[in-house]
Design an enzyme around this catalytic site. Structure first.
Site, PDB file in Angstrom:
ATOM      1  N   ASN A 271       0.850  -1.196   0.000  1.00  0.00           N
ATOM      2  CA  ASN A 271       0.000   0.000   0.000  1.00  0.00           C
ATOM      3  C   ASN A 271       0.887   1.248   0.000  1.00  0.00           C
ATOM      4  OD1 ASN A 271       0.935  -0.249   2.702  1.00  0.00           O
ATOM      5  ND2 ASN A 271      -0.806   0.948   3.412  1.00  0.00           N
TER       6      ASN A 271
ATOM      7  N   CYS B 158       1.974   3.503   2.052  1.00  0.00           N
ATOM      8  CA  CYS B 158       2.999   3.753   3.090  1.00  0.00           C
ATOM      9  C   CYS B 158       3.904   2.578   3.368  1.00  0.00           C
ATOM     10  CB  CYS B 158       2.309   4.190   4.381  1.00  0.00           C
ATOM     11  SG  CYS B 158       1.648   5.828   4.257  1.00  0.00           S
TER      12      CYS B 158
ATOM     13  N   GLU C 240       3.442  -0.429   4.692  1.00  0.00           N
ATOM     14  CA  GLU C 240       3.295  -1.357   5.813  1.00  0.00           C
ATOM     15  C   GLU C 240       2.399  -2.541   5.494  1.00  0.00           C
ATOM     16  OE1 GLU C 240      -0.385   1.153   6.241  1.00  0.00           O
ATOM     17  OE2 GLU C 240       1.685   1.429   5.600  1.00  0.00           O
TER      18      GLU C 240
END
Length: 733
Positions: free
Chosen positions: A273, A275, A277
C-alpha cells in the site's frame, strides 16, 4: 451509550473537518459520539450472519472507540453506514504488460480513490523503455511513462472530498529501467501522488555484500537484458543519494515480504500500500485499526505499569471488529471482493507507544525501550492470533486456509491470514490525542491556531502529566520548550525527564531502525515508520541505516533528512540564541517597482479585490479594494497595511496565512454561496495561492516549512506520511 468523550479541541476540529457527516451546506449533522455510534452499529450488524446478538457487540465496539482505546482506519470512520460503505484503506492492483491491463488498472485506481482507498502497484512486469512492441512494430515507452498516467488520474480524483488519492510504485532492482525509476522524483513537481520504493532482491543484496555486478532481467522475455550488468554498489549508492536528497526512493526487501506471505499458493506479493506497511497480493485489500497504547497503562504503587489485561481485552475486541468489517464492507471491484474474502486479512496496529514509554519513565532510545516494544507487540500478536483462532472455531477459517502455510505446518485454523500491521496514524492520533504509531514524540509543545485568530498551546499528555506530578511550573517550562529550548536547557525539571522525553529529532537514526525492527519481529505484515535524520546527516549515515535495516530483519525502510525537500516539513522552534531580535524589527523600504497579481474574491457582502505584490526578496505588500456591493473597506485596508508591514519585516508569509485563515464574518456565514469566511480569510487565501504557486507570482524560496495545502500550517513527517496537526490533513509520502 451516553458518555463524555475525552476529546481535545484539536480532535473536535479534525472530526468536524474530515469525519463527521455533513449536510449539503457542509455543516456537520452528527456529533463525535454519534459518529462512533453509527460505526459501532454498522460493524456489529455482521454478528447476525453468525447467529449472534449485534447489540452486545455494538456496545463493546462503541465503548472501545469512544474511550479512544481503539480506532479503525479513516475510511471505516468516514463511510460506515453511509451510501459509500467502502471501509478499507489499502489496495494493490496488478499491472500486466499490455495496454489493456494498464488502462484497466487506471480505471480501477480511479474507482478506489473515489471510494477513499489508497493503491499500490508493481510496475516490474512492464517491458522496458525502447523494447519491442510487436503489435505496432514500435517501441515501448517504459514503466515510468505509464506511472505519469496513473499520477494524472489520481490528481483528478478527490477521495470523497476528504481523502486525497495516494499511490505506491514498486520496481524490482533488476528491471532494465531501474536507474530511471530511482531518479524519477528528482523533479519534485512530477509524480506528486506517488511514493516510490525499489524492491531489492536476494541476488542484488548478495552482489552488494560482495561488491559485484548483477544482471538485469527483461520482464517480457524473462531472460537477461541486453543491457550490461550493473554494479550493485553503484546502484545502491544512487538509491542512497536520492533518498538523502529528498527522501525517495524507499527500499523494500522483497524476499522477506514473500517469506512472510501466508498464502504463496494463491499468489506472489509484488507491491504494498502507499505507506509500505501492508504487502498485498494483486486485487487484495486490507482494513486496519490501531490500539492506543497511551491508554494501556495504569497507576501502580510507584509510577505506572502496563495494563496487560486491558490490552488483551482491547485486542480481542479489535480483532472481532476488523473481521466484521470484511463482511459489511462494500468493495469497489468484484476481483477485490473475491481476493479479500478469500484471505480475510486484517491489520491491527498501535499508536501512542512513545506516550506509553513516557508514563513508564522509559527513554525511547534505550535498550529498555526496545524491550518494551518487543514485549508489547508480542503480547498483541499472540492475543490477536488466539482471537482469530477462536473466530475460526465460531465462523470457520479463511477460505484459502488449506492453501496456506498454516495448513502445511499443521497449525490450528485461523479466521484471518494476517492479523497485525503497524500503520501510520497521523490523523487518528490527533483524534486520540497521542503520539503517532510507533514514532517518537514529534514535539512536546506547540502552538495551534484556532478559527478566531487566537492560538492555543498543545502539550504532549504524558509530558504534561509528568510536569504536574513533579510539581514543575508547567506554564514556565512549556513556554521555554515552545521557544525552542532543549530540555537540557530547562532548569525547572528533574533529570529523569530530560532523558525520558526525547523527541524525534533527538533520537539517532540507529535507534529509529532498532525500534522499527523490534516491532517488525512480532508483526505479520510490515511497519510504517520514518527514520528521521538531521539536516547535517551525510550520505554515509543513510547508507548505514539501510544496511542496518537489512541486518535487523526489517521488510523495508523510509528515511527523511530534515530540510531535504524544497518545501521542508515542520522543524522544532529555533533556540533563543538563534532567534531574531523580534523586539526591534524594522520593515525594509518599499521598492520603487513591484510585480504581482490581483484576485477577485467573492465575500458575503460583495466582492473583494486582493492585490499581492513582490520584489526581489519575495512578497512585500498587499492591497485590497471592495467592489460595488460594499464590504468593510476600512477594516480590510487596515488588515492589508499590517500584513504588508509584517511581510517587509521578514515575517514568514505562511505564518501570516495561518493567523488570518479561518476568521469568520457574519455576512459570510449567512451567505452560503461563498466559501471564504471573511475579508481576512480572503487575503489569507490569496497569499497562500501565491506561496503555493497557484498564482503567477515569482517568490523567493522559503526552505523553512512545508505547509498544509488546506490551512497553510506546517506539516510533519511521520510513519511514512505527512500530517497537519492544525486541521488533520494528511497524505501518504
Amino acid at each position: 451509550m451516553n458518555t463524555t468523550l475525552p476529546l481535545t479541541d484539536n480532535a473536535q476540529t479534525v472530526l468536524e473537518n474530515r469525519y463527521l457527516r455533513k449536510n449539503e451546506q457542509g455543516h456537520p449533522i452528527e456529533s463525535a459520539e454519534e459518529m462512533f455510534s453509527r460505526v459501532a452499529k454498522n460493524i456489529a450488524s455482521a454478528e447476525a450472519n453468525y447467529g449472534n446478538d449485534p447489540s452486545r457487540w455494538e456496545t463493546a465496539f462503541f465503548e472501545a472507540m469512544v474511550s479512544l482505546e481503539f480506532l479503525p482506519n479513516s475510511p471505516t470512520l468516514m463511510n460506515a453506514a453511509t451510501d459509500m460503505q467502502q471501509l478499507s484503506a489499502c489496495f494493490v492492483l496488478p499491472v500486466d504488460d499490455s495496454m489493456e491491463s494498464i488502462f484497466e488498472a487506471v480505471k480501477h485506481t480511479a474507482l478506489i480513490h473515489k471510494s477513499g482507498g489508497g493503491t499500490g502497484f508493481s510496475f516490474s512486469r512492464l517491458r522496458p523503455k525502447n523494447d519491442v512492441v510487436s503489435t505496432t512494430s514500435g517501441v515501448s515507452s517504459g514503466p515510468i511513462s505509464f506511472m505519469s498516467v496513473f499520477n494524472a488520474a489520481t490528481e483528478t480524483v478527490k477521495q470523497g472530498g476528504r481523502r486525497r488519492g495516494a499511490n505506491m510504485a514498486v520496481l524490482r532492482v533488476d528491471h532494465p529501467d531501474i536507474l530511471e525509476f530511482i531518479t524519477a522524483k528528482e523533479d519534485e513537481s512530477l509524480l506528486t501522488n506517488f511514493n516510490i520504493s525499489v524492491a531489492l532482491t536476494p541476488a542484488f543484496m548478495d552482489a552488494l555484500l560482495k561488491e559485484e555486478s548483477y544482471e538485469l532481467i527483461n520482464p517480457r522475455t524473462g531472460t537477461c537484458s541486453e543491457h550490461a550488468p550493473l554494479s550493485a554498489k553503484e546502484v545502491f549508492d544512487l538509491i542512497v543519494e536520492k533518498a538523502w536528497s529528498n527522501g525517495e526512493p524507499g527500499i523494500l526487501f522483497l524476499d522477506r515480504v514473500n517469506a512472510a506471505n501466508p498464502t504463496p499458493a494463491v499468489g506472489e506479493i509484488e507491491a504494498t500500500n502507499p505507506c509500505g506497511e501492508q504487502p498485498l497480493l494483486p486485487y487484495e485489500s486490507c482494513n486496519l485499526g490501531s490500539i492506543n497504547l497511551s491508554r494501556m497503562v495504569r497507576e501502580a504503587e510507584e509510577g505506572y505499569e502496563i495494563d496487560h489485561e486491558r490490552l488483551k481485552r482491547t485486542v480481542r475486541t479489535a480483532v472481532r471488529f476488523l473481521d466484521n468489517v470484511i463482511d459489511v464492507n462494500r468493495y469497489p471491484l468484484k476481483q477485490i471482493k473475491e481476493m479479500t474474502l478469500g484471505n480475510r486479512k486484517i491489520g491491527l496496529g498501535v499508536m501512542g507507544f512513545a506516550d506509553m514509554l513516557g508514563y513508564l519513565r522509559i527513554p525511547y532510545d534505550s535498550e529498555e525501550g526496545v524491550a518494551v516494544a518487543e514485549e508489547t507487540m508480542e503480547c498483541i500478536s499472540r492475543t490477536a492470533r488466539q482471537a482469530s483462532r477462536e473466530l475460526a472455531e465460531e465462523r470457520g477459517p479463511f477460505p484459502n486456509f488449506e492453501r496456506s502455510v498454516f495448513a502445511e505446518n499443521g497449525n490450528a485454523p485461523l479466521r484471518n491470514a494476517t492479523c497485525t500491521t503497524i500503520a501510520p496514524t497521523g490523523t487518528l492520533s490527533i483524534i486520540a490525542n497521542c503520539s503517532s504509531g510507533v514514532e517518537p514524540i514529534f514535539a512536546l509543545a506547540f502552538e495551534r491556531h484556532v478559527l478566531d485568530g487566537q492560538s492555543l498551546m498543545e502539550i504532549n499528555p504524558s509530558f504534561e502529566k509528568a510536569l504536574h506530578e513533579e510539581s514543575c511550573p508547567v506554564d514556565q517550562v512549556v513556554s521555554q520548550v515552545r521557544d525552542g529550548k532543549d530540555l537540557d536547557e530547562v532548569d525547572e525539571i528533574p533529570d529523569w525527564m530530560r532523558r525520558v522525553f526525547v523527541t524525534a529529532h533527538d533520537v539517532t537514526p540507529e535507534w529509529h531502525v532498532r525500534m522499527q525492527a523490534a516491532f517488525q519481529h512480532h508483526t505479520d505484515n510490515a511497519v510504517s515508520k520514518t527514520v528521521n535524520f538531521p539536516e547535517h546527516a551525510t550520505r554515509e549515515d543513510v547508507e548505514t541505516v539501510y544496511r542496518l535495516a537489512y541486518e535487523l530483519g526489517c521488510k523495508g525502510v523510509t528515511i527523511y533528512r530534515d530540510g531535504s525537500r524544497t518545501g521542508q516539513v515542520l522543524r522544532r522552534s529555533r533556540k533563543k540564541s538563534e532567534a531574531l531580535d523580534d523586539a526591534h524589527l524594522h520593515p525594509r523600504p518599499r521598492p520603487m517597482r513591484t510585480t504581482g497579481i490581483t484576485e477577485k474574491v467573492p465575500i458575503g457582502c460583495g466582492k473583494l479585490y486582493v492585490t499581492v505584490n513582490s520584489d526581489e526578496d519575495g512578497i512585500c505588500e498587499v492591497f485590497t479594494t471592495t467592489g460595488k456591493g460594499g464590504g468593510c473597506p476600512s477594516q480590510s485596508e487596515a488588515t492589508a497595511r499590517l500584513v504588508s508591514l509584517a511581510l517587509r519585516c521578514g515575517i514568514d508569509a505562511n505564518s501570516i496565512v495561518a493567523q488570518l485563515r479561518g476568521i469568520r464574518c457574519l455576512s459570510c456565514v449567512r451567505n452560503q454561496n461563498v466559501t471564504v469566511l471573511s475579508c481576512p480569510d480572503a487575503i489569507a487565501r490569496t497569499i497562500r495561492g501565491c506561496v503555493q504557486g497557484d498564482a503567477p507570482l515569482e517568490l523567493a524560496p522559503n526552505p523553512g516549512t512545508e505547509t498544509c495545502p488546506e490551512c497553510g500550517y506546517a506539516l510533519e513527517h511521520e510513519g511514512g506520511c505527512v500530517v497537519c496537526r492544525e486541521c488533520g490533513f494528511s497524505r501518504c509520502g
